[in-house]
Write an enzyme that holds these catalytic residues in place. Structure first.
Site, PDB file in Angstrom:
ATOM      1  N   CYS A  13      65.016  37.071  25.135  1.00 45.72           N
ATOM      2  CA  CYS A  13      63.944  36.594  26.033  1.00 45.72           C
ATOM      3  C   CYS A  13      62.837  37.639  26.208  1.00 45.72           C
ATOM      4  CB  CYS A  13      64.517  36.159  27.372  1.00 45.72           C
ATOM      5  SG  CYS A  13      65.609  37.359  28.079  1.00 45.72           S
TER       6      CYS A  13
ATOM      7  N   GLY B 278      75.525  28.470  51.980  1.00 45.76           N
ATOM      8  CA  GLY B 278      74.399  28.133  51.111  1.00 45.76           C
ATOM      9  C   GLY B 278      74.902  28.069  49.687  1.00 45.76           C
TER      10      GLY B 278
END
Lengths: 426, 296
Positions: free
Chosen positions: A50, A192
């Site tokens: 990347c 969460g």
């Protein structure tokens, strides 16, 4: 032997362009094949991550090595991308610079995050793909083998890989390990179900965590995440109960206000007589009221605290950079010396064989003339020894010059001159 | 056996360990961990040889060697136990600054031993000798665990303070995890309570056998009972709370035990506890006859 590298990396090329120029594994295989068809006398390895797209090339003779523009155009053309648009961003290196660059890349000194561990396996994988596509052979083999060795040496002799620099990895490997000996018997609560929470959970599971509870406002998302890590879920309205019994809490909600107040936590802990608890509040804005940190046996670390640790670790890695770079330079010199030694060895051997061949021809001719005169065999032996001495004396000065210049910059040109003057062929 | 080995030999080794530990943040010493372990092992070997030599000495009263025959031997054996614990903890993780907290306690015990080197030996009465050894060894083990509890308690508080204030471990000063320190604290509390209980019971039997009664209201026995009560209370609190007291409170309990131990030691050492001149006319239980039955 001649080497070159062209490519685009995070140093000069924005991510939007790198994305367009990136290669998947299948594309790498295809590109290797195309390269072989187009430049049959050169070897290549295509590294695509990347952060970079780099093509490494090698050839036995300079004339057989494709020009850097051809290589750059080859990469851009593969994607149908106009080369002119990215030519100014292209990095092009040759010879020693290209060798040192690969060693630097493999050692993770050129990465966006210095010391990151994945790059070496990406380099190895690129080499394996090139081997499978037969675009890499003997030259690339020694080049990439050496790169792996250099990367290992850098890892062993410096601390560049030792300190973690991502928030989740620091939270688990540097903070939680100050509290807990082991994680398999700890009750872990994830509040969460966002990306940061999932990443932290992954590190915890890798460290042995088994008893995990996920609490999220969106129960669907909590269930999905819990399924991935073999965790259980709890309802949002049971949050305080879960907080009270947990040993380690990771909180990463997107709530715009505190979800746990100090007073309610104090009251809940007081009723149950809770043990020490570590809270990693990775949410912004924070999920836990800051006064929570004042409660006895409650240890609260916020995102800022962890970010400071990451920054310090990043700094510590940077401090290791000169030492690592010195190793890379040292290994580059050694690699080049080995190549030169190997190259000159072949040349010297060829030169000696050629001289010997000439000697044998002349000796044979002379012997056939002398045999008609019935000469003394002792004299015949003396003549042969004289021929040997003559050859050795003639070859001695060029050999001496090669030895004396083995470590100098002229060595390659001397070898080249020698090959040309004596018309030595590969 | 190596009769030249003296207190100075192992004292020096332990001092070097302490200096090397304390200098972590000041200077970088190559092979620091090897030096630490090497000096600890060297100190322990010298310490062991010294103890073997001590225990080989013949007691003038009985004409044969005696174990734990005086306060000096008692404290030096205690220091040996702590040094062994320190070595084990250091081997477990040489990068943790455990020695910084344990070595001072070893040095204090050796120092106290040196002060008491010329004290009178304990009385030797053959019939109750077994109880005397049990009494001495139990208190010794209890003392060692209280000292270790103190070291772990302080380490816990330091580590807790650092983590509360977000000061993480550095290469120069690293402590064990809170979990390990708390579990060691608990282990020290329980072990010391058990050892002190055995010590107290054997002391009662010893007194009954030697004097025929127990002077429950004498200062040293009262405060000894106080120490046991303190260790027992701490242990019961830990058990009842199932560890949910919180590590800090366990650490405070361990430190409180140590403070009481110091008081007890001070009183016991300046009193005539364990000395042969205790002749009393006070009425009490006919312990001698009970003891004869028990030990028959």
């Amino acid at each position: 032997m001649h080497w070159a590298m062209v490519g685009w990396s995070h140093h000069k090329t924005p991510v939007e362009i790198r994305e367009l120029l990136a290669f998947s594994n299948e594309q790498v295989l295809e590109a290797n094949q195309r390269f072989k068809d187009r430049f049959p006398e050169a070897e290549s390895v295509l590294l695509s991550t990347c952060n970079r797209v780099e093509l490494y090339c090698a050839a036995n003779e300079a004339i057989r090595l494709p020009a850097s523009e051809d290589l750059g155009r080859f990469l851009a053309d593969f994607h149908g991308f106009p080369y002119g648009d990215v030519s100014s961003l292209l990095t092009s290196l040759a010879g020693r610079e290209s060798i040192q660059h690969l060693f630097t890349v493999a050692s993770s000194l050129d990465s966006m995050v210095i010391g990151e561990a994945q790059i070496l396996s990406q380099v190895k994988s690129a080499y394996e793909l090139a081997c499978n596509g037969r675009s890499a052979s003997a030259l690339m083999h020694q080049f990439f083998q050496k790169a792996a060795t250099v990367a290992k040496r850098v890892a062993n002799e410096t601390d560049i890989h030792k300190r973690r620099i991502s928030i989740p990895s620091v939270a688990v490997s540097e903070i939680a390990t100050e509290f807990f000996e082991r994680f398999d018997d700890k009750r872990i609560l994830l509040i969460g179900a966002g990306e940061m929470g999932a990443e932290t959970l992954r590190y915890l599971v890798d460290s042995g965590a088994q008893t995990i509870t996920v609490v999220n406002r969106n129960a669907q998302r909590a269930t999905e995440l819990a399924a991935v890590y073999g965790a259980r879920t709890a309802d949002w309205d049971q949050l305080l109960d879960e907080v009270t019994v947990a040993d380690l809490i990771v909180s990463t909600t997107g709530a715009d206000q505190h979800i746990v107040q100090a007073a309610s936590l104090k009251s809940a802990r007081g009723k149950r007589g809770s043990q020490a608890v570590l809270i990693l509040d990775l949410a912004v804005p924070r999920d836990f009221e800051s006064e929570v940190a004042q409660l006895p046996d409650v240890y609260l670390f916020t995102l800022d605290d962890l970010q400071q640790v990451c920054d310090r670790n990043r700094q510590a890695r940077q401090e290791q950079w000169p030492k690592a770079q010195y190793i890379v330079q040292q290994e580059t010199d050694k690699f080049l010396a080995e190549l030169i030694h190997r190259g000159s060895g072949t040349t010297i051997k060829q030169l000696r064989q050629q001289a010997d061949q000439v000697k044998q021809q002349e000796l044979k001719r002379l012997q056939s003339k002398l045999s008609a005169r019935d000469i003394d065999p002792e004299l015949e032996k003396d003549i042969e020894v004289s021929f040997d001495r003559l050859v050795n004396k003639l070859l001695h000065p060029p050999m001496k010059s090669l030895r004396e210049n083995a470590d100098s910059n002229h060595h390659a040109s001397l070898i080249d001159a020698l090959r040309r003057l004596f018309q030595l062929k590969d | 056996m190596l009769s030249g080995v003296s207190v100075t030999c192992f004292l020096f080794s332990y001092l070097v360990v302490l200096v090397v530990e304390a200098s972590r943040s000041l200077i970088k010493i190559p092979g620091r961990n090897l030096i630490l372990i090497g000096m600890l092992v060297a100190g322990l070997i010298a310490h062991s040889i010294f103890l073997v030599n001590q225990f080989s000495l013949e007691d003038a009263q009985v004409g044969r060697p005696q174990l734990l025959a005086n306060w000096f031997q008692w404290t030096v054996v205690g220091a040996w136990g702590l040094a062994l614990a320190c070595l084990i903890l250091t081997l477990r993780d040489p990068n943790r600054s455990t020695g910084l907290f344990v070595i001072p306690l070893i040095l204090v015990l050796i120092g106290v031993g040196q002060l008491l080197r010329d004290s009178e030996p304990f009385p030797v009465e053959t019939t109750i000798n077994v109880w005397r050894v049990i009494h001495g060894v139990s208190w010794l083990v209890g003392t060692m665990f209280i000292c270790l509890g103190m070291a772990f308690g302080i380490m816990y508080l330091v580590q807790s303070y650092r983590l509360k204030n977000k000061r993480r471990s550095s290469e120069h000063f690293k402590l064990s995890t809170l979990e390990f320190l708390q579990s060691m604290n608990r282990l020290s509390l329980f072990s010391s309570a058990v050892a002190l209980a055995v010590g107290l019971l054997s002391g009662i039997v010893l007194n009954l056998g030697r004097e025929g009664y127990v002077s429950w209201f004498s200062g040293d026995i009262l405060i000894t009972c106080g120490l046991f009560a303190s260790a027992l209370t701490a242990s019961v609190l830990e058990i009842v709370s199932r560890g949910s007291l919180g590590g800090r409170r366990s650490a405070y309990l361990a430190i409180a035990n140590f403070v009481i131990l110091m008081l007890v030691m001070g009183i016991v050492l300046v009193s005539s506890h364990g000395q042969p001149d205790r002749v009393s006319n006070r009425p009490g239980l006919n312990g001698a006859s009970i003891l004869r039955e028990v030990t028959a």
